[in-house]
Enzyme design. Structure first.
Site, mmCIF file in Angstrom:
data_model
loop_
_atom_site.group_PDB
_atom_site.id
_atom_site.type_symbol
_atom_site.label_atom_id
_atom_site.label_comp_id
_atom_site.label_asym_id
_atom_site.label_seq_id
_atom_site.Cartn_x
_atom_site.Cartn_y
_atom_site.Cartn_z
ATOM 1 N N CYS A 229 0.779 -1.237 0.000
ATOM 2 C CA CYS A 229 0.000 0.000 0.000
ATOM 3 C C CYS A 229 0.814 1.292 0.000
ATOM 4 O O CYS A 229 0.741 2.096 -0.932
ATOM 5 C CB CYS A 229 -0.931 0.034 1.211
ATOM 6 S SG CYS A 229 -2.011 -1.389 1.396
ATOM 7 N N HIS B 35 -1.844 7.309 4.872
ATOM 8 C CA HIS B 35 -0.767 6.310 4.969
ATOM 9 C C HIS B 35 0.589 6.833 4.504
ATOM 10 O O HIS B 35 1.453 6.063 4.071
ATOM 11 C CB HIS B 35 -1.141 5.047 4.178
ATOM 12 C CG HIS B 35 -0.541 3.802 4.739
ATOM 13 N ND1 HIS B 35 -0.504 2.599 4.050
ATOM 14 C CD2 HIS B 35 0.056 3.547 5.939
ATOM 15 C CE1 HIS B 35 0.083 1.683 4.782
ATOM 16 N NE2 HIS B 35 0.424 2.226 5.949
#
Length: 470
Positions: free
Chosen positions: A78, A136
């Site tokens: 990710c 993130h």
């Protein structure tokens, strides 16, 4: 008389040029939307052959635009993948090669400020920018928060995943914790302010996307709709689960429901663009951040080998489509393209600046997808996984895979072997040597990771909290 004629002619020319300048200034720059799913399987969208999970709205983007059959992200997990997209550069160039730990007090645990983001670039040409959903890129308030990285608005969560039901979000302050597990339970942040949500999280993000589009319909905008679905934990409402009575496997059924909720959100955004009359002036890109982790979330990567985190095709070859109605005709594009190309394409269309010291690795895709440039956008697609010491390079249709500290070398012809089952290395040693040279030239430009990742947190616990070097 000649002087009068000259003056009249000069006024006409000046007036004509001024009219051209004024007309050009009135040309509205395109609105920009990037919709990124999280851990979505390659074969879990209709335009890639899904039959048990209908995705009619995601398919609208592909069917009304360009379906990329060889669309890659820059990494197979990710956070590094998203860092590549946001900067338009291979993230290994600046040491971002791990999923960062959730450390709000660490200004080095995330995306370095030395790199320009796509939002920072667009802000310089008067775009309104927003990220909705998953960030993130680090949790430090002053260094990594989206509002400090070019975005005007943020509605989402700072960590790598989140729980979906509002009653499970019990931690108000995202900066008062220091673990990934706790970050999954934080309230959703609106800019810097935590908010208690009331809906299933995917629906909340879709609602917020519509609000942003409505509020900025009359000015150029960039929306990064960064869904955390269908990343775990696997959670779905009864409304979405009820759509899949034909799926008996509980995990697959929940995953399907999560994808369906995401697809609904995509449809609502597309409908809102039409309602506001701005769909013809909005470029939309849809993709996943990496391949589906098949055993974890019951996703399916179809013919591709392995999945998320892998250096085989299932790790970073993803559903990928682009729509720009009236500008790009519906088509299927087979040459390899990269998520790194999104920044380069947008920068070229908007005249937004890029760093001369840190040139982009992507290219403007528009000349390629419109047929003006018949060549391949990229001769090579690369991947390095530092911690696993795994490497690969795609050169045309051939792909070299190296692991086991370089001792194991595999060669595949992806045009005839998309599943990477027929290793040609022994038959084509010269090709292996050629691609290894290309790969080594690229890796020589990279640096080691600059921060520890989540895997090191886990290793720390297993090894009794012994020190772990970067």
């Amino acid at each position: 008389m000649k002087l009068l004629y000259f003056l009249i002619l000069s006024f006409i020319i000046v007036g004509f040029n001024w009219a051209k300048v004024e007309a050009k200034s009135k040309i509205k720059k395109p609105n920009l939307i990037v919709i990124m799913a999280d851990d979505l399987g390659y074969a879990d969208v209709g335009f890639n052959g899904s039959t048990d999970i209908p995705t009619p709205n995601i398919d609208r983007i592909a069917n009304e635009g360009v379906k990329f059959t060889n669309g890659y992200t820059s990494y197979s997990v990710c956070s590094p993948s998203r860092a590549g997209f946001l900067t338009g550069r291979y993230q290994q160039r600046f040491g971002f090669e791990r999923n960062p730990q959730y450390q709000p007090n660490d200004p080095n645990m995330g995306l370095t400020t030395e790199e320009m983001t796509i939002a920072e670039s667009l802000a310089k040409v008067a775009y309104k920018t927003s990220i909705i959903g998953k960030w993130h890129m680090g949790a430090h308030k002053e260094t990594h928060h989206p509002l400090n990285r070019g975005f005007n608005e943020f509605y989402g969560h700072l960590g790598g995943g989140h729980r979906y039901f509002p009653e499970e979000l019990t931690i108000q302050d995202s900066y008062a914790i220091a673990s990934e597990a706790e970050s999954y339970r934080t309230w959703i942040m609106r800019n810097h302010t935590p908010e208690k949500t009331e809906k299933y999280l995917t629906d909340e993000f879709s609602d917020e996307a519509l609000s942003f589009v409505e509020r900025h319909a009359n000015e150029p905008f960039f929306l990064f709709l960064s869904y955390n679905a269908p990343h775990g934990p696997l959670q779905a409402t009864e409304e979405y689960l009820a759509r899949f009575p034909h799926i008996n496997d509980t995990k697959r059924k929940t995953y399907a429901a999560m994808v369906s909720a995401l697809d609904d959100g995509v449809g609502r955004v597309l409908n809102k663009l039409e309602e506001l009359g701005i769909d013809d002036n909005t470029l939309i890109v849809f993709l996943s951040d990496n391949g589906g982790p098949e055993t974890k979330n019951a996703s399916e990567n179809g013919p591709l080998r392995e999945g998320k985190s892998s250096h085989y095709e299932g790790g970073y070859r993803v559903p990928f489509a682009l729509r720009w109605k009236g500008k790009v005709k519906p088509s299927i594009y087979d040459f390899p393209v990269s998520a790194l190309d999104i920044f380069a394409t947008i920068s070229r269309l908007t005249d937004s600046p890029v760093s001369k010291e840190r040139p982009l690795d992507g290219v403007n895709l528009i000349p390629y997808v419109t047929g003006k440039n018949k060549k391949a956008p990229h001769q090579n697609i690369y991947l390095r996984k530092f911690d696993q010491q795994r490497y690969c390079v795609r050169d045309g249709n051939y792909k070299l895979v190296m692991h086991n500290k370089g001792k194991t070398k595999e060669l595949y012809n992806l045009s005839t072997d998309i599943g990477e089952q027929n290793n040609l290395a022994a038959q084509m040693p010269e090709k292996v040597k050629e691609l290894e040279t290309i790969l080594n030239e690229w890796t020589a430009q990279l640096i080691d990771p600059t921060f520890l990742g989540l895997i090191h947190t886990e290793a720390w616990k297993k090894r009794g909290k012994k020190s772990i070097k970067k």
